[in-house]
Design an enzyme around this catalytic site. Sequence first.
Site, mmCIF file in Angstrom:
data_model
loop_
_atom_site.group_PDB
_atom_site.id
_atom_site.type_symbol
_atom_site.label_atom_id
_atom_site.label_comp_id
_atom_site.label_asym_id
_atom_site.label_seq_id
_atom_site.Cartn_x
_atom_site.Cartn_y
_atom_site.Cartn_z
ATOM 1 N N GLY A 46 1.055 -1.134 0.005
ATOM 2 C CA GLY A 46 -0.116 -0.109 0.115
ATOM 3 C C GLY A 46 0.786 1.284 -0.013
ATOM 4 O O GLY A 46 2.063 1.298 0.713
ATOM 5 N N CYS A 92 5.890 -0.431 7.444
ATOM 6 C CA CYS A 92 5.430 0.895 6.607
ATOM 7 C C CYS A 92 6.589 1.275 5.818
ATOM 8 O O CYS A 92 7.900 1.335 6.240
ATOM 9 C CB CYS A 92 4.944 2.211 7.424
ATOM 10 S SG CYS A 92 4.491 3.698 6.719
ATOM 11 N N LEU A 93 6.373 1.687 4.533
ATOM 12 C CA LEU A 93 7.570 2.098 3.707
ATOM 13 C C LEU A 93 8.068 3.508 3.972
ATOM 14 O O LEU A 93 9.260 3.589 3.892
ATOM 15 C CB LEU A 93 6.894 2.226 2.066
ATOM 16 C CG LEU A 93 6.497 0.979 1.456
ATOM 17 C CD1 LEU A 93 5.729 1.425 -0.009
ATOM 18 C CD2 LEU A 93 7.551 -0.363 1.380
ATOM 19 N N HIS A 134 -4.629 1.580 8.016
ATOM 20 C CA HIS A 134 -2.970 2.071 7.825
ATOM 21 C C HIS A 134 -3.203 3.120 6.762
ATOM 22 O O HIS A 134 -2.371 4.064 7.157
ATOM 23 C CB HIS A 134 -2.358 0.998 7.446
ATOM 24 C CG HIS A 134 -0.853 1.249 7.495
ATOM 25 N ND1 HIS A 134 0.186 1.095 8.387
ATOM 26 C CD2 HIS A 134 0.037 1.909 6.526
ATOM 27 C CE1 HIS A 134 1.349 1.559 8.153
ATOM 28 N NE2 HIS A 134 1.181 2.082 6.897
ATOM 29 N N GLU A 135 -3.429 2.902 5.590
ATOM 30 C CA GLU A 135 -3.144 3.781 4.326
ATOM 31 C C GLU A 135 -4.002 5.236 4.606
ATOM 32 O O GLU A 135 -3.488 6.241 4.192
ATOM 33 C CB GLU A 135 -3.368 3.154 2.962
ATOM 34 C CG GLU A 135 -2.617 2.150 2.595
ATOM 35 C CD GLU A 135 -0.970 2.441 2.795
ATOM 36 O OE1 GLU A 135 -0.638 3.609 2.614
ATOM 37 O OE2 GLU A 135 -0.209 1.391 3.145
ATOM 38 N N HIS A 138 -2.360 7.619 6.785
ATOM 39 C CA HIS A 138 -1.476 8.756 6.138
ATOM 40 C C HIS A 138 -2.222 9.826 5.683
ATOM 41 O O HIS A 138 -1.620 10.878 5.724
ATOM 42 C CB HIS A 138 -0.741 7.842 4.957
ATOM 43 C CG HIS A 138 0.272 6.807 5.624
ATOM 44 N ND1 HIS A 138 1.498 7.174 5.979
ATOM 45 C CD2 HIS A 138 0.495 5.534 5.311
ATOM 46 C CE1 HIS A 138 2.245 6.445 6.386
ATOM 47 N NE2 HIS A 138 1.573 5.248 5.873
#
Length: 170
Positions: A46, A92-93, A134-135, A138
């Site tokens: 994601g 997470c990225l 989660h996304e 952001h």
Amino acid sequence: MALLNILEFPDPRLRTRAAAVKNIDDSLLALIDDMFETMYAAAGIGLAATQINVHLRLVVMDLSGEGTESLVLINPEVDILDDERERSDEGCLSVPGYYETVERANHIRLRALGRDGKPFELEAKDLLAVCIQHELDHLEGKLFVDYISPLKRTRIRSKLEKKHRLDHQA
């Protein structure tokens, strides 16, 4: 298509609240393609536009990691459908190399526009529900590290700040 730079914690731009997408045009579609390419190259499932310093309510996801389950969320909204919570490890990225246990709703309803601009809804459970939440965090300027203890968050922040300093010296 192009690989985009993913912001890393504690970059303050990750705390910016995203604005609604007003137009789905060629530039937005190109951004979506670039986001997918970036997400796949980073081995993620994601990516929110906030993570690439574009502060629009836009998320791309693919739980397969192989392009077989791609999902585009434009102006997404979520409703929690029951009180059941699930604890799972999240990464997470924007917080590379760190995984922590986070508790989230296990059953949600998502409403969003797809890549084609048409509204859709879906019910999600388990990993899909976790990933969506989660996304969407952001887009509100929140990171999964906000759910862990201040001590753990400070340790992760310190280690990533050190890594960033070393990267800039190289």
